[in-house]
Design a protein around this motif. Structure first.
Motif, mmCIF file in Angstrom:
data_model
loop_
_atom_site.group_PDB
_atom_site.id
_atom_site.type_symbol
_atom_site.label_atom_id
_atom_site.label_comp_id
_atom_site.label_asym_id
_atom_site.label_seq_id
_atom_site.Cartn_x
_atom_site.Cartn_y
_atom_site.Cartn_z
ATOM 1 N N THR A 1 107.059 7.872 33.090
ATOM 2 C CA THR A 1 106.648 7.257 31.474
ATOM 3 C C THR A 1 105.340 6.820 31.711
ATOM 4 O O THR A 1 104.280 7.449 30.164
ATOM 5 C CB THR A 1 107.931 5.787 31.502
ATOM 6 O OG1 THR A 1 108.671 6.197 31.533
ATOM 7 C CG2 THR A 1 107.474 5.455 29.818
ATOM 8 N N ASN A 2 104.470 6.258 32.514
ATOM 9 C CA ASN A 2 103.236 6.003 32.409
ATOM 10 C C ASN A 2 102.362 7.382 32.423
ATOM 11 O O ASN A 2 101.396 7.311 31.792
ATOM 12 C CB ASN A 2 102.636 5.377 33.876
ATOM 13 C CG ASN A 2 103.305 3.509 33.323
ATOM 14 O OD1 ASN A 2 103.704 3.155 32.661
ATOM 15 N ND2 ASN A 2 102.718 2.875 34.845
ATOM 16 N N PHE A 3 102.580 8.310 33.144
ATOM 17 C CA PHE A 3 102.580 9.503 32.931
ATOM 18 C C PHE A 3 101.948 10.530 32.214
ATOM 19 O O PHE A 3 100.872 10.762 31.532
ATOM 20 C CB PHE A 3 103.031 10.859 34.025
ATOM 21 C CG PHE A 3 102.084 11.515 34.350
ATOM 22 C CD1 PHE A 3 101.457 11.991 35.434
ATOM 23 C CD2 PHE A 3 102.904 13.164 33.765
ATOM 24 C CE1 PHE A 3 101.009 13.719 35.494
ATOM 25 C CE2 PHE A 3 102.702 13.886 34.087
ATOM 26 C CZ PHE A 3 101.421 14.827 34.556
ATOM 27 N N ALA A 4 102.888 10.499 31.030
ATOM 28 C CA ALA A 4 103.099 11.243 29.761
ATOM 29 C C ALA A 4 102.506 9.674 29.220
ATOM 30 O O ALA A 4 102.286 10.937 28.631
ATOM 31 C CB ALA A 4 104.892 10.613 29.264
ATOM 32 N N LYS A 5 102.150 9.465 29.037
ATOM 33 C CA LYS A 5 101.597 8.085 28.030
ATOM 34 C C LYS A 5 100.464 8.422 28.424
ATOM 35 O O LYS A 5 99.642 7.983 27.083
ATOM 36 C CB LYS A 5 102.068 6.320 27.925
ATOM 37 C CG LYS A 5 103.495 6.667 27.625
ATOM 38 C CD LYS A 5 103.739 5.047 28.037
ATOM 39 C CE LYS A 5 105.326 4.418 26.365
ATOM 40 N NZ LYS A 5 105.017 3.324 26.785
ATOM 41 N N ARG A 6 100.163 8.270 29.589
ATOM 42 C CA ARG A 6 98.993 8.596 30.099
ATOM 43 C C ARG A 6 97.745 9.533 29.746
ATOM 44 O O ARG A 6 96.824 9.507 29.292
ATOM 45 C CB ARG A 6 98.689 7.937 31.418
ATOM 46 C CG ARG A 6 96.929 7.940 31.979
ATOM 47 C CD ARG A 6 97.212 7.456 33.789
ATOM 48 N NE ARG A 6 97.336 8.176 34.168
ATOM 49 C CZ ARG A 6 98.924 7.760 35.224
ATOM 50 N NH1 ARG A 6 99.333 6.822 35.073
ATOM 51 N NH2 ARG A 6 99.099 8.476 35.938
ATOM 52 N N HIS A 7 98.459 10.439 30.038
ATOM 53 C CA HIS A 7 97.930 12.059 29.476
ATOM 54 C C HIS A 7 98.498 12.262 27.883
ATOM 55 O O HIS A 7 97.741 13.819 27.650
ATOM 56 C CB HIS A 7 98.348 12.850 30.518
ATOM 57 C CG HIS A 7 98.122 12.511 31.791
ATOM 58 N ND1 HIS A 7 96.729 12.595 32.317
ATOM 59 C CD2 HIS A 7 98.307 12.277 33.204
ATOM 60 C CE1 HIS A 7 96.466 11.751 33.742
ATOM 61 N NE2 HIS A 7 97.579 12.236 33.955
ATOM 62 N N ARG A 8 98.646 11.614 26.890
ATOM 63 C CA ARG A 8 99.615 11.994 26.112
ATOM 64 C C ARG A 8 98.192 12.447 24.804
ATOM 65 O O ARG A 8 98.839 14.062 24.421
ATOM 66 C CB ARG A 8 99.890 10.794 25.163
ATOM 67 C CG ARG A 8 98.963 9.605 24.316
ATOM 68 C CD ARG A 8 99.550 8.825 23.806
ATOM 69 N NE ARG A 8 98.814 7.988 23.348
ATOM 70 C CZ ARG A 8 97.959 6.746 24.202
ATOM 71 N NH1 ARG A 8 99.409 6.451 25.516
ATOM 72 N NH2 ARG A 8 97.703 6.052 24.017
ATOM 73 N N ALA A 9 97.499 12.834 24.688
ATOM 74 C CA ALA A 9 96.222 13.167 24.175
ATOM 75 C C ALA A 9 95.953 14.689 24.189
ATOM 76 O O ALA A 9 95.989 15.448 23.647
ATOM 77 C CB ALA A 9 94.658 12.483 24.963
ATOM 78 N N VAL A 10 96.550 14.849 25.914
ATOM 79 C CA VAL A 10 95.637 16.660 26.270
ATOM 80 C C VAL A 10 97.819 17.195 26.130
ATOM 81 O O VAL A 10 98.097 18.509 25.741
ATOM 82 C CB VAL A 10 95.705 16.322 28.021
ATOM 83 C CG1 VAL A 10 96.132 18.543 27.937
ATOM 84 C CG2 VAL A 10 94.553 16.432 28.318
ATOM 85 N N LEU A 11 98.767 16.573 26.827
ATOM 86 C CA LEU A 11 100.183 17.074 26.169
ATOM 87 C C LEU A 11 100.666 17.070 25.004
ATOM 88 O O LEU A 11 101.137 17.820 24.843
ATOM 89 C CB LEU A 11 101.106 15.821 27.362
ATOM 90 C CG LEU A 11 101.129 15.389 28.586
ATOM 91 C CD1 LEU A 11 102.020 14.283 29.012
ATOM 92 C CD2 LEU A 11 101.180 17.356 28.963
ATOM 93 N N ALA A 12 100.348 16.542 24.212
ATOM 94 C CA ALA A 12 100.350 16.696 22.497
ATOM 95 C C ALA A 12 99.960 17.850 21.980
ATOM 96 O O ALA A 12 100.344 18.498 20.971
ATOM 97 C CB ALA A 12 99.942 14.794 21.650
ATOM 98 N N GLU A 13 99.140 17.985 22.493
ATOM 99 C CA GLU A 13 98.151 19.336 22.303
ATOM 100 C C GLU A 13 98.626 20.500 23.191
ATOM 101 O O GLU A 13 98.414 22.019 22.617
ATOM 102 C CB GLU A 13 96.597 19.447 22.548
ATOM 103 C CG GLU A 13 95.729 18.541 21.866
ATOM 104 C CD GLU A 13 94.098 18.193 22.152
ATOM 105 O OE1 GLU A 13 94.295 19.171 23.375
ATOM 106 O OE2 GLU A 13 93.795 18.492 21.423
#
Ligand SMILES: Cc1cc2nc3c(=O)[nH]c(=O)nc-3n(C[C@H](O)[C@H](O)[C@H](O)COP(=O)(O)O)c2cc1C
Length: 176
Positions: free
Chosen positions: A65-77
């Motif tokens: 969960t921390n990984f997904a949240k930490r990188h959310r800016a890149v992941l969301a794109e």
């Protein structure tokens, strides 16, 4: 196109699922890296992501969960798929007649859906070795409660056909 398959695991069975997904994507001529979320610092070099974690006590492991949240800016794109490993056993429905893959959906998925808008999410059956050394307070505590331990089905219930089918679907979308 380079795909990162990032996983979080306590006892190793989720690593096997992640590696299998990686194998299927590679067989579809995609470039793939399979890594623990703990080892990934920079995600900007990847074009798509498959992120998976074991589920314990209805939750994804915190590091996933921390990984997904930490990188959310890149992941969301970029294209993202999420998976979870658990439940255990062979029953497809519980005593109330509910689909166990649905009831095993980790609590974090609702928030991650909103945050990342993944292209897909999947819950897979997991594996558990009752003789494995306990990891964490919860498992150590459970070891002291023979009834609780006996209630948890031991064995490898990973559904490789379901894993392969899901990974093939991802490969198809990425190659389209
Ligand atoms: C103490 C304990 C609690 C668990 N809680 C859940 C749970 O809440 N939901 C679920 O789907 N699976 C649960 N499981 C099953 C694990 O998710 C499953 O064994 C998983 O495949 C473990 O992955 P790992 O080997 O990568 O750690 C639990 C297993 C143990 C031992």
């Amino acid at each position: 196109m380079t795909v990162l398959v990032a996983y979080a695991s306590r006892h190793g069975s989720t690593v096997g699922i992640a590696e299998r997904i990686g194998d299927v994507l590679r067989a579809a001529d995609l470039s793939v890296e399979v890594q623990s979320v703990d080892d990934v610092r920079d995600v900007t070099g990847y074009d798509a992501f498959v992120i998976g974690s074991a589920a314990y006590m209805f939750h994804w492991l915190k590091q996933a969960t921390n990984f997904a949240k930490r990188h959310r800016a890149v992941l969301a794109e970029r294209p993202v798929w999420l998976f979870s490993s658990g439940p255990l056993g062979t029953d497809l429905v519980d005593k109330e007649g509910r689909d166990v893959l649905e009831t095993s959906r980790p609590k974090e998925f609702a928030e991650l859906q909103a945050l990342l808008q993944p292209r897909g999410e999947q819950v897979f059956f997991g594996a558990w070795d009752a003789d494995a050394a306990p990891i964490g307070v919860g498992e150590r505590f459970m070891g002291l409660l023979p009834k609780a331990k006996a209630a948890l089905p031991a064995g490898d219930f990973r559904d490789w056909d379901a894993i392969d089918a899901w990974a093939s679907e991802i490969a198809g979308q990425l190659r389209a």
